[in-house]
Scaffold this motif. Structure first.
Motif, PDB file in Angstrom:
ATOM      1  N   VAL A   7       0.803  -1.157   0.014  1.00 43.26           N
ATOM      2  CA  VAL A   7       0.074   0.033  -0.108  1.00 43.26           C
ATOM      3  C   VAL A   7       0.974   1.170  -0.129  1.00 43.26           C
ATOM      4  CG1 VAL A   7      -1.836  -1.331   1.238  1.00 43.26           C
ATOM      5  CG2 VAL A   7      -0.062   0.086   2.870  1.00 43.26           C
ATOM      6  N   ILE A   8       0.375   2.472  -0.355  1.00 43.26           N
ATOM      7  CA  ILE A   8       1.050   3.644  -0.184  1.00 43.26           C
ATOM      8  C   ILE A   8      -0.051   4.223   0.837  1.00 43.26           C
ATOM      9  CG2 ILE A   8       1.525   5.689  -1.389  1.00 43.26           C
ATOM     10  CD1 ILE A   8       2.888   3.442  -2.643  1.00 43.26           C
ATOM     11  N   ALA A   9       0.754   4.846   1.624  1.00 42.97           N
ATOM     12  CA  ALA A   9       0.111   5.764   2.609  1.00 42.97           C
ATOM     13  C   ALA A   9       0.371   6.981   2.997  1.00 42.97           C
ATOM     14  CB  ALA A   9      -0.106   4.857   4.098  1.00 42.97           C
ATOM     15  N   GLU A  10      -0.278   7.979   3.747  1.00 39.47           N
ATOM     16  CA  GLU A  10       0.345   9.274   4.001  1.00 39.47           C
ATOM     17  C   GLU A  10       0.022   9.396   5.464  1.00 39.47           C
ATOM     18  OE1 GLU A  10      -0.165  13.597   2.498  1.00 39.47           O
ATOM     19  OE2 GLU A  10      -1.912  12.497   2.634  1.00 39.47           O
ATOM     20  N   ILE A  11       0.907   9.705   6.172  1.00 42.07           N
ATOM     21  CA  ILE A  11       0.719   9.940   7.681  1.00 42.07           C
ATOM     22  C   ILE A  11       1.225  11.275   8.099  1.00 42.07           C
ATOM     23  CG2 ILE A  11       2.974   8.722   8.215  1.00 42.07           C
ATOM     24  CD1 ILE A  11       2.070   8.050  10.668  1.00 42.07           C
ATOM     25  N   VAL A  12       0.451  11.967   8.861  1.00 40.68           N
ATOM     26  CA  VAL A  12       0.799  13.141   9.588  1.00 40.68           C
ATOM     27  C   VAL A  12       0.579  13.180  10.973  1.00 40.68           C
ATOM     28  CG1 VAL A  12       0.331  15.776   9.789  1.00 40.68           C
ATOM     29  CG2 VAL A  12      -0.067  14.553   7.549  1.00 40.68           C
ATOM     30  N   VAL A  13       1.600  13.324  11.660  1.00 43.90           N
ATOM     31  CA  VAL A  13       1.470  13.209  13.184  1.00 43.90           C
ATOM     32  C   VAL A  13       1.792  14.578  13.895  1.00 43.90           C
ATOM     33  CG1 VAL A  13       2.447  11.999  15.188  1.00 43.90           C
ATOM     34  CG2 VAL A  13       2.371  10.725  13.090  1.00 43.90           C
ATOM     35  N   VAL A  14       0.915  15.162  14.649  1.00 38.57           N
ATOM     36  CA  VAL A  14       0.763  16.447  15.029  1.00 38.57           C
ATOM     37  C   VAL A  14       0.861  16.787  16.669  1.00 38.57           C
ATOM     38  CG1 VAL A  14      -0.163  18.760  14.983  1.00 38.57           C
ATOM     39  CG2 VAL A  14      -0.336  17.415  13.104  1.00 38.57           C
ATOM     40  N   PRO A  45       7.198  18.200   2.561  1.00 36.18           N
ATOM     41  CA  PRO A  45       7.126  19.493   3.574  1.00 36.18           C
ATOM     42  C   PRO A  45       5.961  19.459   4.474  1.00 36.18           C
ATOM     43  CG  PRO A  45       7.506  19.973   1.187  1.00 36.18           C
ATOM     44  CD  PRO A  45       7.478  18.488   1.250  1.00 36.18           C
ATOM     45  N   MET A  46       4.722  18.496   3.943  1.00 30.46           N
ATOM     46  CA  MET A  46       3.694  18.598   4.799  1.00 30.46           C
ATOM     47  C   MET A  46       3.288  17.270   5.309  1.00 30.46           C
ATOM     48  SD  MET A  46       2.554  21.790   4.713  1.00 30.46           S
ATOM     49  CE  MET A  46       0.794  21.637   5.196  1.00 30.46           C
ATOM     50  N   SER A  47       4.007  16.185   5.088  1.00 31.16           N
ATOM     51  CA  SER A  47       3.644  14.855   5.643  1.00 31.16           C
ATOM     52  C   SER A  47       4.555  13.877   5.247  1.00 31.16           C
ATOM     53  CB  SER A  47       2.248  14.463   4.881  1.00 31.16           C
ATOM     54  OG  SER A  47       2.384  14.010   3.573  1.00 31.16           O
ATOM     55  N   THR A  48       4.350  12.536   5.566  1.00 33.68           N
ATOM     56  CA  THR A  48       5.425  11.468   5.332  1.00 33.68           C
ATOM     57  C   THR A  48       4.583  10.558   4.424  1.00 33.68           C
ATOM     58  OG1 THR A  48       6.846  11.927   7.119  1.00 33.68           O
ATOM     59  CG2 THR A  48       6.955   9.587   6.108  1.00 33.68           C
ATOM     60  N   VAL A  49       5.198  10.039   3.354  1.00 35.59           N
ATOM     61  CA  VAL A  49       4.493   9.074   2.694  1.00 35.59           C
ATOM     62  C   VAL A  49       5.287   7.533   3.048  1.00 35.59           C
ATOM     63  CG1 VAL A  49       3.790   8.149   0.183  1.00 35.59           C
ATOM     64  CG2 VAL A  49       3.735  10.629   0.824  1.00 35.59           C
ATOM     65  N   LEU A  50       4.507   6.489   3.045  1.00 31.90           N
ATOM     66  CA  LEU A  50       4.911   5.045   3.385  1.00 31.90           C
ATOM     67  C   LEU A  50       4.600   4.181   2.057  1.00 31.90           C
ATOM     68  CD1 LEU A  50       4.025   4.970   6.834  1.00 31.90           C
ATOM     69  CD2 LEU A  50       6.111   5.775   6.061  1.00 31.90           C
ATOM     70  N   GLU A  51       5.630   3.190   2.037  1.00 31.69           N
ATOM     71  CA  GLU A  51       5.210   2.281   1.120  1.00 31.69           C
ATOM     72  C   GLU A  51       5.356   0.972   1.682  1.00 31.69           C
ATOM     73  OE1 GLU A  51       7.467   0.831  -3.123  1.00 31.69           O
ATOM     74  OE2 GLU A  51       6.575   2.990  -3.047  1.00 31.69           O
ATOM     75  N   GLU A  56       2.588  -3.733   8.318  1.00 30.17           N
ATOM     76  CA  GLU A  56       3.700  -2.750   8.526  1.00 30.17           C
ATOM     77  C   GLU A  56       3.381  -1.584   8.491  1.00 30.17           C
ATOM     78  OE1 GLU A  56       7.927  -3.303   9.394  1.00 30.17           O
ATOM     79  OE2 GLU A  56       6.161  -4.688   9.744  1.00 30.17           O
ATOM     80  N   VAL A  57       2.627  -0.838   7.639  1.00 31.04           N
ATOM     81  CA  VAL A  57       2.265   0.553   7.605  1.00 31.04           C
ATOM     82  C   VAL A  57       1.288   0.920   9.082  1.00 31.04           C
ATOM     83  CG1 VAL A  57       0.813   2.277   6.595  1.00 31.04           C
ATOM     84  CG2 VAL A  57       2.281   0.869   5.189  1.00 31.04           C
ATOM     85  N   LEU A  58       0.545   0.073   9.286  1.00 36.50           N
ATOM     86  CA  LEU A  58      -0.391  -0.002  10.544  1.00 36.50           C
ATOM     87  C   LEU A  58       0.430   0.013  11.728  1.00 36.50           C
ATOM     88  CD1 LEU A  58      -3.545  -1.915   9.377  1.00 36.50           C
ATOM     89  CD2 LEU A  58      -3.216   0.571   9.424  1.00 36.50           C
ATOM     90  N   ASN A  59       1.498  -0.763  11.850  1.00 36.24           N
ATOM     91  CA  ASN A  59       2.387  -0.916  13.079  1.00 36.24           C
ATOM     92  C   ASN A  59       3.042   0.261  13.225  1.00 36.24           C
ATOM     93  OD1 ASN A  59       1.530  -3.454  13.983  1.00 36.24           O
ATOM     94  ND2 ASN A  59       2.798  -4.481  12.737  1.00 36.24           N
ATOM     95  N   THR A  78      -3.169  12.027  15.087  1.00 35.38           N
ATOM     96  CA  THR A  78      -2.479  11.377  13.873  1.00 35.38           C
ATOM     97  C   THR A  78      -3.457  11.020  12.753  1.00 35.38           C
ATOM     98  OG1 THR A  78      -0.941  10.219  15.424  1.00 35.38           O
ATOM     99  CG2 THR A  78      -1.463   9.011  13.158  1.00 35.38           C
ATOM    100  N   SER A  79      -3.101  11.478  11.718  1.00 33.99           N
ATOM    101  CA  SER A  79      -4.056  11.346  10.421  1.00 33.99           C
ATOM    102  C   SER A  79      -3.331  10.323   9.376  1.00 33.99           C
ATOM    103  CB  SER A  79      -4.347  12.553   9.617  1.00 33.99           C
ATOM    104  OG  SER A  79      -4.892  13.684  10.266  1.00 33.99           O
ATOM    105  N   LEU A  80      -4.178   9.329   8.761  1.00 37.04           N
ATOM    106  CA  LEU A  80      -3.369   8.269   8.304  1.00 37.04           C
ATOM    107  C   LEU A  80      -4.424   8.041   6.831  1.00 37.04           C
ATOM    108  CD1 LEU A  80      -1.481   6.121   7.361  1.00 37.04           C
ATOM    109  CD2 LEU A  80      -2.824   4.333   8.812  1.00 37.04           C
ATOM    110  N   LYS A  81      -3.885   8.120   5.687  1.00 39.67           N
ATOM    111  CA  LYS A  81      -4.668   7.958   4.448  1.00 39.67           C
ATOM    112  C   LYS A  81      -4.096   6.386   3.750  1.00 39.67           C
ATOM    113  CE  LYS A  81      -4.807  12.226   2.894  1.00 39.67           C
ATOM    114  NZ  LYS A  81      -4.940  13.249   1.607  1.00 39.67           N
TER     115      LYS A  81
END
Length: 103
Positions: A7-14, A45-51, A56-59, A78-81
């Motif tokens: 999967v591709i995921a975008e995460i923002v932790v604030v 600049p605004m988030s981190t993208v995971l692949e 593993e992304v959820l962990n 935390t926001s996750l797409k």
């Protein structure tokens, strides 16, 4: 029907309620945590993208969310797409290339 794949995921932790408007040290802590996992990690600049694999992304997301509490932050959002395709391989570079080819 295809199996669950990458999967591709975008995460923002604030962190909320810090003593400064600057959060770069907290972002660095989140990045260090995410890079401990078996994922491709791309800071933007605004988030981190995971692949990587969904589990593993959820962990990694859970660990990133919790790491700021371990640094003394009392509130974290935390926001996750998640983008998942089961009909073909999905990669960050492939998604960008598909758009660039059409420009």
């Amino acid at each position: 029907m295809s199996k669950v794949g990458r999967v591709i995921a975008e995460i923002v932790v604030v962190p909320l309620g810090t003593n400064s408007p600057s959060v770069s040290s907290y972002v660095a802590e989140v990045e260090r945590t995410l890079r401990k996992f078996n994922l491709k990690v791309r800071l933007t600049p605004m988030s981190t993208v995971l692949e990587g694999e969904l589990d593993e992304v959820l962990n990694a997301t859970k660990a990133a969310h919790n790491c700021l509490f371990e640094k003394g932050v009392s509130r974290v959002t935390t926001s996750l797409k998640i983008d998942e395709r089961r009909d073909k391989e999905l990669t960050m570079d492939g998604k960008v290339k598909a758009v660039e080819e059409k420009l």
